[in-house]
Scaffold this motif. Structure first.
Motif, PDB file in Angstrom:
ATOM      1  N   LEU A 205       0.914  -1.170   0.092  1.00 18.99           N
ATOM      2  CA  LEU A 205      -0.229   0.323   0.326  1.00 18.99           C
ATOM      3  C   LEU A 205       1.137   1.867  -0.012  1.00 18.99           C
ATOM      4  O   LEU A 205       0.341   2.512  -0.014  1.00 18.99           O
ATOM      5  CB  LEU A 205      -1.080   0.203   1.233  1.00 18.99           C
ATOM      6  N   GLU A 206       1.871   0.660   0.533  1.00 21.26           N
ATOM      7  CA  GLU A 206       2.983   2.560   0.119  1.00 21.26           C
ATOM      8  C   GLU A 206       4.131   2.151  -0.751  1.00 21.26           C
ATOM      9  O   GLU A 206       5.195   2.486  -1.650  1.00 21.26           O
ATOM     10  CB  GLU A 206       3.775   2.084   1.620  1.00 21.26           C
ATOM     11  N   ASN A 207       4.116   1.119  -1.680  1.00 17.38           N
ATOM     12  CA  ASN A 207       5.506   0.608  -2.070  1.00 17.38           C
ATOM     13  C   ASN A 207       5.238   0.696  -3.881  1.00 17.38           C
ATOM     14  O   ASN A 207       4.716  -0.904  -3.340  1.00 17.38           O
ATOM     15  CB  ASN A 207       6.587  -0.345  -1.670  1.00 17.38           C
ATOM     16  N   ASP A 208       5.275   1.236  -4.973  1.00 15.81           N
ATOM     17  CA  ASP A 208       4.786   0.289  -6.029  1.00 15.81           C
ATOM     18  C   ASP A 208       5.383  -0.678  -6.449  1.00 15.81           C
ATOM     19  O   ASP A 208       4.384  -1.255  -6.556  1.00 15.81           O
ATOM     20  CB  ASP A 208       4.712   1.616  -6.488  1.00 15.81           C
ATOM     21  N   VAL A 209       6.680  -0.822  -6.006  1.00 14.94           N
ATOM     22  CA  VAL A 209       7.392  -2.057  -6.781  1.00 14.94           C
ATOM     23  C   VAL A 209       6.749  -2.715  -5.903  1.00 14.94           C
ATOM     24  O   VAL A 209       6.169  -4.442  -6.816  1.00 14.94           O
ATOM     25  CB  VAL A 209       9.020  -1.992  -6.267  1.00 14.94           C
ATOM     26  N   VAL A 210       6.404  -3.100  -4.272  1.00 11.06           N
ATOM     27  CA  VAL A 210       5.921  -4.253  -4.040  1.00 11.06           C
ATOM     28  C   VAL A 210       4.534  -4.348  -4.273  1.00 11.06           C
ATOM     29  O   VAL A 210       4.068  -5.358  -4.649  1.00 11.06           O
ATOM     30  CB  VAL A 210       6.105  -4.488  -2.920  1.00 11.06           C
ATOM     31  N   HIS A 211       3.611  -2.890  -4.609  1.00 11.54           N
ATOM     32  CA  HIS A 211       2.249  -3.510  -4.960  1.00 11.54           C
ATOM     33  C   HIS A 211       2.214  -3.996  -6.126  1.00 11.54           C
ATOM     34  O   HIS A 211       0.816  -5.036  -6.729  1.00 11.54           O
ATOM     35  CB  HIS A 211       1.949  -1.783  -5.260  1.00 11.54           C
ATOM     36  N   TYR A 212       2.614  -3.101  -7.737  1.00  8.19           N
ATOM     37  CA  TYR A 212       3.102  -4.231  -8.874  1.00  8.19           C
ATOM     38  C   TYR A 212       3.659  -5.471  -8.876  1.00  8.19           C
ATOM     39  O   TYR A 212       2.987  -6.519  -9.973  1.00  8.19           O
ATOM     40  CB  TYR A 212       3.444  -3.340 -10.036  1.00  8.19           C
ATOM     41  N   ALA A 213       4.602  -5.820  -8.314  1.00  7.73           N
ATOM     42  CA  ALA A 213       5.193  -7.292  -8.052  1.00  7.73           C
ATOM     43  C   ALA A 213       4.094  -8.155  -7.317  1.00  7.73           C
ATOM     44  O   ALA A 213       3.660  -9.442  -8.144  1.00  7.73           O
ATOM     45  CB  ALA A 213       5.855  -7.899  -7.598  1.00  7.73           C
ATOM     46  N   GLY A 214       3.179  -8.050  -6.436  1.00 10.26           N
ATOM     47  CA  GLY A 214       1.745  -8.510  -6.195  1.00 10.26           C
ATOM     48  C   GLY A 214       0.896  -8.638  -7.206  1.00 10.26           C
ATOM     49  O   GLY A 214       1.079 -10.139  -7.661  1.00 10.26           O
ATOM     50  N   TYR A 215       0.922  -7.888  -7.663  1.00 12.98           N
ATOM     51  CA  TYR A 215      -0.016  -8.445  -8.906  1.00 12.98           C
ATOM     52  C   TYR A 215       0.246  -9.742 -10.222  1.00 12.98           C
ATOM     53  O   TYR A 215      -0.190 -10.486 -10.248  1.00 12.98           O
ATOM     54  CB  TYR A 215      -0.714  -7.203 -10.301  1.00 12.98           C
ATOM     55  N   ALA A 216       1.917  -9.070 -10.371  1.00 12.89           N
ATOM     56  CA  ALA A 216       2.115 -10.170 -10.814  1.00 12.89           C
ATOM     57  C   ALA A 216       2.372 -11.267 -11.040  1.00 12.89           C
ATOM     58  O   ALA A 216       2.187 -12.534 -11.342  1.00 12.89           O
ATOM     59  CB  ALA A 216       3.752  -9.764 -11.676  1.00 12.89           C
ATOM     60  N   VAL A 217       2.314 -12.099  -9.290  1.00 13.18           N
ATOM     61  CA  VAL A 217       2.785 -12.829  -8.829  1.00 13.18           C
ATOM     62  C   VAL A 217       0.848 -13.527  -8.621  1.00 13.18           C
ATOM     63  O   VAL A 217       1.057 -14.482  -8.566  1.00 13.18           O
ATOM     64  CB  VAL A 217       2.914 -12.825  -7.002  1.00 13.18           C
ATOM     65  N   PHE A 218      -0.113 -12.789  -8.203  1.00 14.51           N
ATOM     66  CA  PHE A 218      -0.933 -13.369  -8.442  1.00 14.51           C
ATOM     67  C   PHE A 218      -1.819 -13.551  -9.962  1.00 14.51           C
ATOM     68  O   PHE A 218      -2.143 -15.096 -10.018  1.00 14.51           O
ATOM     69  CB  PHE A 218      -2.229 -12.519  -8.013  1.00 14.51           C
TER      70      PHE A 218
END
Length: 340
Positions: A205-218
């Motif tokens: 919710l605060e880090n864009d890299v982790v945010h979009y990496a989560g999309y990719a992993v899902f």
């Protein structure tokens, strides 16, 4: 039309791709600098410049990230070119138009989910985040796989490229083990559960890299899970029908657990959502409960639909096998009568 597609050389395609990548990078920098644009009634901005959620403006706000959008569009363009090439070589029956439509709808759904109105407010409303992740792991992957992208790549690559570049990977022992359906089922269960019960979700919710990496992993976990059960792509793991039923029914308890994780608590689990100002929409606790209900009800429905579809496919397979056995016995009787 086919001739033009076949006539696109790798060099020309590569040059155009690099030019598009540079333009996407420039647009990313422009949006990240705090700029925005209005196209008709659609408001385009970066995720850092999303306006406060007001209805109905939330339906027409795009939190655009040009680079990943461009990469997804590149995958769609590559699929279209390969599809045209294979169709132009006289293999129309292998790749009907509905496969092309399914793949493009799947890619379009990913883009709309990750960069459309849902993405603009997934850091404000938890239920929006739930819808996103449900689409990325349970709905978009089967649509993409129905396009048979791996089979299309194998056919379009030709025998020489298949032997040199693709088969060494797909026939490797490590690849066979990694594509085991048990791994897919484990990823399908572990990815969303670990995402929400560890600090990863709050960090996203605060880090864009982790945010979009989560999309990719899902999305990756969804494609891995659905690969053995969506026909049209090569796999060494052909699940027997009873095993396939169990495999698909696993959707039900996984989504039930995730739904209860958010619906049952009487407090807001993530403080970031409690602190977000809301000019429209449900209160934080109700928002969380809606997210849990969506995960539970829609997940259960999808699991039951998939299980029923697998059972119907099993029944059709048994019927076809019975007809083959009847035809075989009929031929044996005819040969016996002729010999007698």
């Amino acid at each position: 039309m086919y001739a033009r597609a076949v006539g696109v050389t790798p060099r020309a395609f590569g040059l155009w791709w690099l030019l598009g990548l540079a333009l996407a990078g420039a647009l990313t920098w422009w949006l990240r600098a705090g700029n925005s644009a209005s196209v008709a009634f659609v408001f385009v901005c970066s995720v850092e410049n999303v306006p406060p959620p007001e209805f109905p403006d939330v339906l027409f706000t795009l939190a655009l990230e040009p680079l990943p959008v461009y990469l997804l569009l590149s995958a769609a363009a590559a699929y279209v070119l390969m599809w045209l090439r294979v169709r132009g070589s006289g293999r129309d029956r292998l790749f009907p138009a509905w496969r092309l439509a399914s793949f493009l709808v799947g890619i379009g759904l990913v883009i709309l989910t990750v960069f459309g109105p849902l993405a603009a407010y997934d850091r404000v409303f938890l239920f929006v985040h739930m819808i996103q992740h449900f689409i990325l792991i349970s709905i978009a992957p089967p649509l993409i796989l129905l396009g048979s992208p791996m089979t299309l790549l194998l056919v379009a690559a030709g025998a020489r490229r298949r032997e040199r570049w693709i088969y060494p990977v797909t026939h490797a022992r490590w690849f066979e083990l990694f594509t085991n359906p048990v791994v897919g089922l484990g990823l399908f269960a572990a990815v969303p559960i670990l995402w929400y019960i560890t600090p990863l979700f709050e960090l996203s919710l605060e880090n864009d890299v982790v945010h979009y990496a989560g999309y990719a992993v899902f999305l990756f976990a969804g494609i891995h899970y659905w690969w053995p059960v969506v026909g049209g792509n090569p796999t060494r793991w052909n699940l027997p029908h009873p095993v396939r039923l169990f495999y698909l029914f696993a959707l039900v308890p996984i989504h039930a657990f995730l739904g209860s994780l958010f619906y049952e608590p009487s407090r807001v689990l993530y403080e970031q959502f409690a602190r977000q100002p809301r000019l429209w929409g449900p209160a934080p606790l109700l928002d969380q409960q809606i997210g849990g209900a969506i995960m539970f009800l829609v997940g259960e429905a999808l699991g039951l639909i998939a299980t029923i579809a697998a059972a119907a496919a099993w029944a059709r397979a048994d019927e076809r096998e019975a007809k083959r056995q009847d035809a075989r016995r009929a031929r044996e009787r005819e040969r016996a009568q002729a010999a007698g």
